[in-house]
Motif scaffolding. Sequence first.
Motif, PDB file in Angstrom:
ATOM      1  N   ALA A 159       0.821  -1.210   0.000  1.00  0.00           N
ATOM      2  CA  ALA A 159       0.000   0.000   0.000  1.00  0.00           C
ATOM      3  C   ALA A 159       0.855   1.261   0.000  1.00  0.00           C
ATOM      4  O   ALA A 159       0.552   2.225  -0.724  1.00  0.00           O
ATOM      5  CB  ALA A 159      -0.945  -0.002   1.201  1.00  0.00           C
ATOM      6  N   SER A 160       1.911   1.274   0.786  1.00  0.00           N
ATOM      7  CA  SER A 160       2.785   2.444   0.779  1.00  0.00           C
ATOM      8  C   SER A 160       3.485   2.587  -0.568  1.00  0.00           C
ATOM      9  O   SER A 160       3.774   3.698  -1.017  1.00  0.00           O
ATOM     10  CB  SER A 160       3.808   2.373   1.917  1.00  0.00           C
ATOM     11  OG  SER A 160       4.585   1.195   1.847  1.00  0.00           O
ATOM     12  N   GLY A 161       3.728   1.452  -1.238  1.00  0.00           N
ATOM     13  CA  GLY A 161       4.321   1.505  -2.571  1.00  0.00           C
ATOM     14  C   GLY A 161       3.382   2.132  -3.591  1.00  0.00           C
ATOM     15  O   GLY A 161       3.809   2.903  -4.453  1.00  0.00           O
ATOM     16  N   VAL A 162       2.085   1.819  -3.497  1.00  0.00           N
ATOM     17  CA  VAL A 162       1.108   2.463  -4.376  1.00  0.00           C
ATOM     18  C   VAL A 162       1.008   3.948  -4.035  1.00  0.00           C
ATOM     19  O   VAL A 162       0.961   4.810  -4.915  1.00  0.00           O
ATOM     20  CB  VAL A 162      -0.271   1.777  -4.269  1.00  0.00           C
ATOM     21  CG1 VAL A 162      -1.319   2.532  -5.083  1.00  0.00           C
ATOM     22  CG2 VAL A 162      -0.186   0.330  -4.751  1.00  0.00           C
ATOM     23  N   PHE A 163       0.992   4.260  -2.742  1.00  0.00           N
ATOM     24  CA  PHE A 163       0.913   5.653  -2.288  1.00  0.00           C
ATOM     25  C   PHE A 163       2.055   6.484  -2.874  1.00  0.00           C
ATOM     26  O   PHE A 163       1.876   7.629  -3.292  1.00  0.00           O
ATOM     27  CB  PHE A 163       0.942   5.698  -0.759  1.00  0.00           C
ATOM     28  CG  PHE A 163       0.677   7.052  -0.159  1.00  0.00           C
ATOM     29  CD1 PHE A 163      -0.588   7.397   0.283  1.00  0.00           C
ATOM     30  CD2 PHE A 163       1.691   7.987  -0.039  1.00  0.00           C
ATOM     31  CE1 PHE A 163      -0.842   8.648   0.823  1.00  0.00           C
ATOM     32  CE2 PHE A 163       1.451   9.249   0.506  1.00  0.00           C
ATOM     33  CZ  PHE A 163       0.176   9.572   0.935  1.00  0.00           C
ATOM     34  N   ALA A 164       3.249   5.897  -2.895  1.00  0.00           N
ATOM     35  CA  ALA A 164       4.436   6.621  -3.349  1.00  0.00           C
ATOM     36  C   ALA A 164       4.641   6.541  -4.860  1.00  0.00           C
ATOM     37  O   ALA A 164       5.628   7.072  -5.372  1.00  0.00           O
ATOM     38  CB  ALA A 164       5.674   6.070  -2.637  1.00  0.00           C
ATOM     39  N   GLY A 194      13.106  -3.926   4.946  1.00  0.00           N
ATOM     40  CA  GLY A 194      12.287  -2.909   4.296  1.00  0.00           C
ATOM     41  C   GLY A 194      11.152  -2.474   5.217  1.00  0.00           C
ATOM     42  O   GLY A 194      10.668  -3.255   6.031  1.00  0.00           O
ATOM     43  N   HIS A 195      10.742  -1.220   5.097  1.00  0.00           N
ATOM     44  CA  HIS A 195       9.642  -0.675   5.888  1.00  0.00           C
ATOM     45  C   HIS A 195       8.851   0.301   5.022  1.00  0.00           C
ATOM     46  O   HIS A 195       9.352   0.812   4.018  1.00  0.00           O
ATOM     47  CB  HIS A 195      10.174   0.052   7.128  1.00  0.00           C
ATOM     48  CG  HIS A 195      10.970  -0.808   8.042  1.00  0.00           C
ATOM     49  ND1 HIS A 195      10.397  -1.736   8.885  1.00  0.00           N
ATOM     50  CD2 HIS A 195      12.311  -0.912   8.235  1.00  0.00           C
ATOM     51  CE1 HIS A 195      11.346  -2.359   9.567  1.00  0.00           C
ATOM     52  NE2 HIS A 195      12.513  -1.881   9.192  1.00  0.00           N
ATOM     53  N   ASP A 196       7.620   0.596   5.441  1.00  0.00           N
ATOM     54  CA  ASP A 196       6.816   1.569   4.709  1.00  0.00           C
ATOM     55  C   ASP A 196       7.545   2.902   4.581  1.00  0.00           C
ATOM     56  O   ASP A 196       7.425   3.598   3.566  1.00  0.00           O
ATOM     57  CB  ASP A 196       5.466   1.764   5.408  1.00  0.00           C
ATOM     58  CG  ASP A 196       4.587   0.520   5.330  1.00  0.00           C
ATOM     59  OD1 ASP A 196       4.393   0.015   4.210  1.00  0.00           O
ATOM     60  OD2 ASP A 196       4.106   0.068   6.379  1.00  0.00           O
ATOM     61  N   ALA A 197       8.310   3.258   5.612  1.00  0.00           N
ATOM     62  CA  ALA A 197       9.061   4.514   5.571  1.00  0.00           C
ATOM     63  C   ALA A 197      10.005   4.578   4.371  1.00  0.00           C
ATOM     64  O   ALA A 197      10.294   5.668   3.861  1.00  0.00           O
ATOM     65  CB  ALA A 197       9.854   4.694   6.866  1.00  0.00           C
ATOM     66  N   CYS A 198      10.480   3.429   3.901  1.00  0.00           N
ATOM     67  CA  CYS A 198      11.404   3.429   2.764  1.00  0.00           C
ATOM     68  C   CYS A 198      10.725   3.927   1.494  1.00  0.00           C
ATOM     69  O   CYS A 198      11.359   4.588   0.664  1.00  0.00           O
ATOM     70  CB  CYS A 198      11.971   2.032   2.550  1.00  0.00           C
ATOM     71  SG  CYS A 198      12.983   1.416   3.923  1.00  0.00           S
ATOM     72  N   TRP A 199       9.435   3.604   1.329  1.00  0.00           N
ATOM     73  CA  TRP A 199       8.696   4.119   0.173  1.00  0.00           C
ATOM     74  C   TRP A 199       8.224   5.551   0.403  1.00  0.00           C
ATOM     75  O   TRP A 199       8.315   6.396  -0.498  1.00  0.00           O
ATOM     76  CB  TRP A 199       7.514   3.230  -0.150  1.00  0.00           C
ATOM     77  CG  TRP A 199       7.776   1.927  -0.827  1.00  0.00           C
ATOM     78  CD1 TRP A 199       7.030   0.785  -0.681  1.00  0.00           C
ATOM     79  CD2 TRP A 199       8.793   1.587  -1.781  1.00  0.00           C
ATOM     80  NE1 TRP A 199       7.534  -0.228  -1.461  1.00  0.00           N
ATOM     81  CE2 TRP A 199       8.618   0.242  -2.152  1.00  0.00           C
ATOM     82  CE3 TRP A 199       9.852   2.305  -2.351  1.00  0.00           C
ATOM     83  CZ2 TRP A 199       9.452  -0.405  -3.075  1.00  0.00           C
ATOM     84  CZ3 TRP A 199      10.693   1.659  -3.264  1.00  0.00           C
ATOM     85  CH2 TRP A 199      10.486   0.327  -3.614  1.00  0.00           C
ATOM     86  N   ILE A 200       7.717   5.839   1.599  1.00  0.00           N
ATOM     87  CA  ILE A 200       7.208   7.186   1.866  1.00  0.00           C
ATOM     88  C   ILE A 200       8.332   8.207   1.779  1.00  0.00           C
ATOM     89  O   ILE A 200       8.103   9.377   1.450  1.00  0.00           O
ATOM     90  CB  ILE A 200       6.499   7.233   3.234  1.00  0.00           C
ATOM     91  CG1 ILE A 200       5.337   6.225   3.248  1.00  0.00           C
ATOM     92  CG2 ILE A 200       5.976   8.628   3.535  1.00  0.00           C
ATOM     93  CD1 ILE A 200       4.359   6.371   2.089  1.00  0.00           C
TER      94      ILE A 200
END
Length: 420
Positions: free
Chosen positions: A147-152, A365-371
């Motif tokens: 989801a964070s990947g789609v967001f970013a 990996g973490h959501d922060a990496c994409w955001i």
Amino acid sequence: MGAQGNQPGENLRINPERLWDSLMDMAKIGPGIAGGNNRQTLTDEDGEGRALFQKWCEDADLTMGLDQMGTMFMRREGTDPNALPVYVGSHLDTQPTGGKYDGVLGVLAGLEIIRTLNDLDIKTKHPIVVTNWTNEEGTRFAPAMLASGVFAGIHEQDWAYERADADGKTFGDELKRIGWRGEEQVGDRKMHAFFELHIEQGPILEAEGKDIGVVTHGQGLRWIECTVTGKESHTGSTPMPMRKNAGRGLAQITELVHQIAMDNAPNAVGAIGHIDVYPNSRNIIPGKVVFTIDFRSHEIDTLKAMVARFEEEAPKLCDALGVSLSHESVGAFDPPAFDEDCVAMIRAAAERLGYSHRDIISGAGHDACWINRVAPTAMVMCPCVDGLSHNEAEEITKDWARAGADVLFHAVVEKAEIVG
């Protein structure tokens, strides 16, 4: 409060008992079989965990936004309606044999920040939004951090919806089934900053007796799927000089991968994880082996050099054995460097609060990496026992949770700017 400028005073702390109780209450949903959790994304248990989190947030006077990937955004208003929000959070989904803290600590520490601000009647200029990203683990629907990947803008939403689990159920269908597909366009939100607290998932902080890891970079990775092809033949009747053993190709490339990583240590790691051997019979020399190499480093030049060395040396090893090698990239992202100002806020918060700390690289990996691609981002880490994670035996102490949440609290509130 003893605050200087927009910095919270050092006496400003979260309620550690309340945070711990929330962690234990969430752990009751989707229990594992050995003391941990099995709350995989978009299962009924995930839906139940989301509902409990929503209730807690609404009890804290937060309002919910829900996007089309099912990510939950729980908002506390700021005094300036035009100020961009400060986001804080992680994920509530777990591995099939996951622990009680991976991801969950970051979400519930975000909620604890809000509860503490409410207790003390502290207002901030910027809104604060506590976030639960959907499908960070990627264990049911690959890839991770979906989801964070789609967001970013890393992944297309339609592609994400088509991801299927082992039973052929798709992400999009399961998101609708559990009732957590929102209407909000993914990625429309603008962020003043994003902060994420996470357990280290490694042994460094505990081994060095440090309370806090100040995450400066994430690791980039390269996943290389390899196929070594030889010739199947009988293990008893095929003379040794006439064998074309694909298993030997695997063995020698395994050692090559290890040596490449060792030659680039301590700034790199590498291993072969997933392996399929064909025909996988006791008395047949393997005719084909398919396996995936995982190279990681926080230095992009190092990462590229590791891949280049593999591509140069591995075919020669296989040629010498009379087997062939083919390979393709099946996963890649470049190492993120987190925002220097946000990182400095975390480091200063640890200093101000008297917690021991060190700079650290995130090995996972973490959501922060994409955001990090779309907003100023930083991470806080706390130790975990023996560095163990993605395991039901994952454990942290109440003091570690408190220290991590305190530092997160100070960084988030400083960025959100105390009013009054």
